[in-house]
Design an enzyme around this catalytic site. Structure first.
Site, PDB file in Angstrom:
ATOM      1  N   ARG A 151       3.723 -11.977  13.557  1.00 37.82           N
ATOM      2  CA  ARG A 151       3.866 -12.157  12.111  1.00 37.82           C
ATOM      3  C   ARG A 151       5.349 -12.077  11.766  1.00 37.82           C
ATOM      4  O   ARG A 151       6.020 -11.098  12.109  1.00 37.82           O
ATOM      5  CB  ARG A 151       3.102 -11.068  11.370  1.00 37.82           C
ATOM      6  CG  ARG A 151       3.299 -11.195   9.887  1.00 37.82           C
ATOM      7  CD  ARG A 151       2.593 -10.104   9.124  1.00 37.82           C
ATOM      8  NE  ARG A 151       2.781 -10.329   7.707  1.00 37.82           N
ATOM      9  CZ  ARG A 151       2.966  -9.358   6.825  1.00 37.82           C
ATOM     10  NH1 ARG A 151       2.950  -8.106   7.201  1.00 37.82           N
ATOM     11  NH2 ARG A 151       3.139  -9.634   5.564  1.00 37.82           N
TER      12      ARG A 151
ATOM     13  N   ARG B 245       5.885  -1.406  -5.938  1.00 38.92           N
ATOM     14  CA  ARG B 245       6.849  -2.384  -6.461  1.00 38.92           C
ATOM     15  C   ARG B 245       6.522  -2.761  -7.899  1.00 38.92           C
ATOM     16  O   ARG B 245       5.348  -2.862  -8.261  1.00 38.92           O
ATOM     17  CB  ARG B 245       6.832  -3.670  -5.624  1.00 38.92           C
ATOM     18  CG  ARG B 245       7.246  -3.465  -4.204  1.00 38.92           C
ATOM     19  CD  ARG B 245       7.157  -4.763  -3.409  1.00 38.92           C
ATOM     20  NE  ARG B 245       6.777  -4.468  -2.038  1.00 38.92           N
ATOM     21  CZ  ARG B 245       6.023  -5.250  -1.276  1.00 38.92           C
ATOM     22  NH1 ARG B 245       5.576  -6.402  -1.733  1.00 38.92           N
ATOM     23  NH2 ARG B 245       5.717  -4.889  -0.053  1.00 38.92           N
TER      24      ARG B 245
ATOM     25  N   HIS C 229       2.442 -13.449   1.906  1.00 42.29           N
ATOM     26  CA  HIS C 229       1.000 -13.270   2.163  1.00 42.29           C
ATOM     27  C   HIS C 229       0.321 -14.618   2.428  1.00 42.29           C
ATOM     28  O   HIS C 229      -0.876 -14.774   2.195  1.00 42.29           O
ATOM     29  CB  HIS C 229       0.268 -12.628   0.957  1.00 42.29           C
ATOM     30  CG  HIS C 229       0.612 -11.202   0.698  1.00 42.29           C
ATOM     31  ND1 HIS C 229       0.597 -10.669  -0.571  1.00 42.29           N
ATOM     32  CD2 HIS C 229       0.940 -10.188   1.528  1.00 42.29           C
ATOM     33  CE1 HIS C 229       0.924  -9.391  -0.518  1.00 42.29           C
ATOM     34  NE2 HIS C 229       1.140  -9.073   0.755  1.00 42.29           N
TER      35      HIS C 229
ATOM     36  N   ASN D 212       2.567  -7.265  14.740  1.00 45.46           N
ATOM     37  CA  ASN D 212       3.167  -7.192  13.408  1.00 45.46           C
ATOM     38  C   ASN D 212       4.146  -6.019  13.424  1.00 45.46           C
ATOM     39  O   ASN D 212       3.741  -4.859  13.343  1.00 45.46           O
ATOM     40  CB  ASN D 212       2.035  -6.980  12.386  1.00 45.46           C
ATOM     41  CG  ASN D 212       2.543  -6.951  10.958  1.00 45.46           C
ATOM     42  OD1 ASN D 212       3.761  -6.946  10.725  1.00 45.46           O
ATOM     43  ND2 ASN D 212       1.620  -6.915  10.011  1.00 45.46           N
TER      44      ASN D 212
ATOM     45  N   GLU E 296      -5.853 -11.537   8.373  1.00 44.47           N
ATOM     46  CA  GLU E 296      -4.584 -12.193   8.701  1.00 44.47           C
ATOM     47  C   GLU E 296      -4.424 -12.357  10.210  1.00 44.47           C
ATOM     48  O   GLU E 296      -3.855 -13.336  10.679  1.00 44.47           O
ATOM     49  CB  GLU E 296      -3.427 -11.378   8.107  1.00 44.47           C
ATOM     50  CG  GLU E 296      -3.488 -11.431   6.572  1.00 44.47           C
ATOM     51  CD  GLU E 296      -2.470 -10.539   5.895  1.00 44.47           C
ATOM     52  OE1 GLU E 296      -1.343 -10.998   5.697  1.00 44.47           O
ATOM     53  OE2 GLU E 296      -2.806  -9.401   5.544  1.00 44.47           O
TER      54      GLU E 296
END
Ligand code: AMP
Length: 395
Positions: free
Chosen positions: A90, A240, A179, A9, A383
């Protein structure tokens, strides 16, 4: 098929990796190279119960991966002996092009590059990681697993913004969702835990980490999700804004003379819990709130209020609800947030048992009381194992 998958990743200044056994889900090594390109980078490599930490100057992703491969050789497990079946990468944005994982070749790389304007912070870094890994590990297949793929077939009514059609089409503007590997993993794991058929379940998954997103999943297929063209839309996140009137941006550009980069940084990095409370780590926010800090209290109120709205909206979209699953850093660990989201939602069949809610554990657990209409679950996300499974699914 026995062997391992190296999951990579690559962020703009970091490289996270895991060597996993896709058959039993075990991790043979977990590591992180952080602050790539800065004066001093940190490298952490966990394997066999031992953490190896190094500090060095790591100028590029190429140097980072070389260092990682060196660590595997030095402290183990040696990649040469680990029977690496594939490298799973990823990739954040797969656009409308990728509905599932893709075996990486030059065409796939070109497409990921072409999609970069839709994910300028992520895709270029993902791409750099892939290019370096293909060069340094040329003998194994490399597979791209996209954050957006799970949401590729979102119903048009959920994916479409009420924006001028031509402008939207010309610029690829729609809700892509992110996601995806987590929402997919959690919804499947929830069904397995309950011993129910995925096809029979209406689920809401709340992935509450530093980034946060909600999804509504009917029969295993997503029918709505809170992140949109980019991971900025939806829930209140660590840094965010989530949903905001887009006119705020116009107003700040006109009245405060803010430029594009400044606005981007404001919305993506200086807002959310950090903007509201000074901290993006929820533990710190709770600590301040407990001391009576007004900004921290308001921050939590805003965070929970947004979540409740999504739970209500998605229950309506699904026409009822069977499972509400909490996952990721906040979702898995923050009993107070879970309790506050559920509070007052008996009307939707959502109840949380206060004792079950505060029990800790690394496994899937049910926090709703016996006999509740909705199974409220905590499902630790994974993940990496999903990326590993997706990668070998193509071999
Ligand atoms: P993630 O992005 O899934 O790694 O989640 C990271 C975030 O989880 C952190 O920034 C914290 O806000 C949150 N977090 C981690 N541990 C806890 C905890 N024990 N209680 C509340 N929040 C937590």
């Amino acid at each position: 098929m026995s062997g391992t998958v190296l999951v990579l990743n690559s962020g703009s200044s970091s490289l996270k990796y895991q060597l996993v056994d896709p058959e039993d889900g075990s991790r043979l090594a977990v590591g992180l190279v952080d602050r790539i390109g800065e004066a001093s980078s940190t490298i952490e490599h966990d394997a066999d119960g031992t953490t190896t930490e190094r500090h060095a100057t790591v100028r590029s992703h190429q140097e980072a991966l070389r260092t990682v491969i060196g660590l595997f050789d030095e402290v183990g497990p040696r990649l040469a002996d680990a029977h690496v079946l594939a490298v799973g990468h990823r990739v954040v944005m797969g656009g409308q092009e990728f509905a599932g994982p893709a075996l990486i070749d030059d065409d796939v790389l070109a497409t990921i590059e072409r999609l970069a304007p839709l994910a300028p912070l992520h895709n270029p870094a993902n791409l750099a990681g892939i290019e370096v890994a293909r060069e340094l590990l040329p003998d194994v297949p490399h597979v791209a697993v996209f954050d957006t793929a799970f949401f590729h077939d979102l119903p048009a009514a959920a994916a479409t913004y009420a924006l001028d059609r031509e402008v939207a089409q010309q610029h690829g503007i729609r809700r892509y969702g992110f996601h995806g590997t987590s929402h997919q993993y959690v919804s499947r794991t929830a069904a397995a835990f309950l011993g129910r058929d995925l096809a029979d379940l209406r689920q809401i998954v709340l992935h509450l980490g530093n980034g946060a997103s909600a999804s509504a999943i009917a029969g295993g297929r997503p029918v709505d999700t809170s992140m949109g063209l980019t991971p900025l839309e939806g829930l209140v996140m660590g840094t965010r804004t989530g949903d905001i009137d887009p006119a705020v941006v116009l107003h700040l550009a006109r009245s405060a003379g803010m430029g594009i980069d400044e606005l981007d940084a404001l919305l993506n990095r200086r807002s959310g819990m950090r903007g509201l409370t000074g901290h993006n780590d929820m533990r710190e926010v709770h600590r301040l709130a407990a001391e009576g800090d007004e900004a921290a209290r308001l921050g939590l109120d805003v965070y929970v209020h947004r979540l409740k709205k999504y739970v209500g909206a998605y229950t309506a979209v699904l026409g009822g609800l069977d499972v509400l699953a909490f996952t990721a850093g906040v979702g898995e660990n923050d009993a107070e947030v879970r309790a506050r989201v559920a509070a007052g939602l008996d009307v939707l069949g959502i109840r949380v048992d206060p004792e079950r809610n505060v029990e800790r554990g690394d496994d899937v657990r049910r926090i709703s009381p016996e006999g509740a209409a909705v199974d409220v679950l905590v499902v630790p996300t994974d993940e990496e194992i999903t990326i590993a499974h997706e990668a070998i699914s193509l071999l």
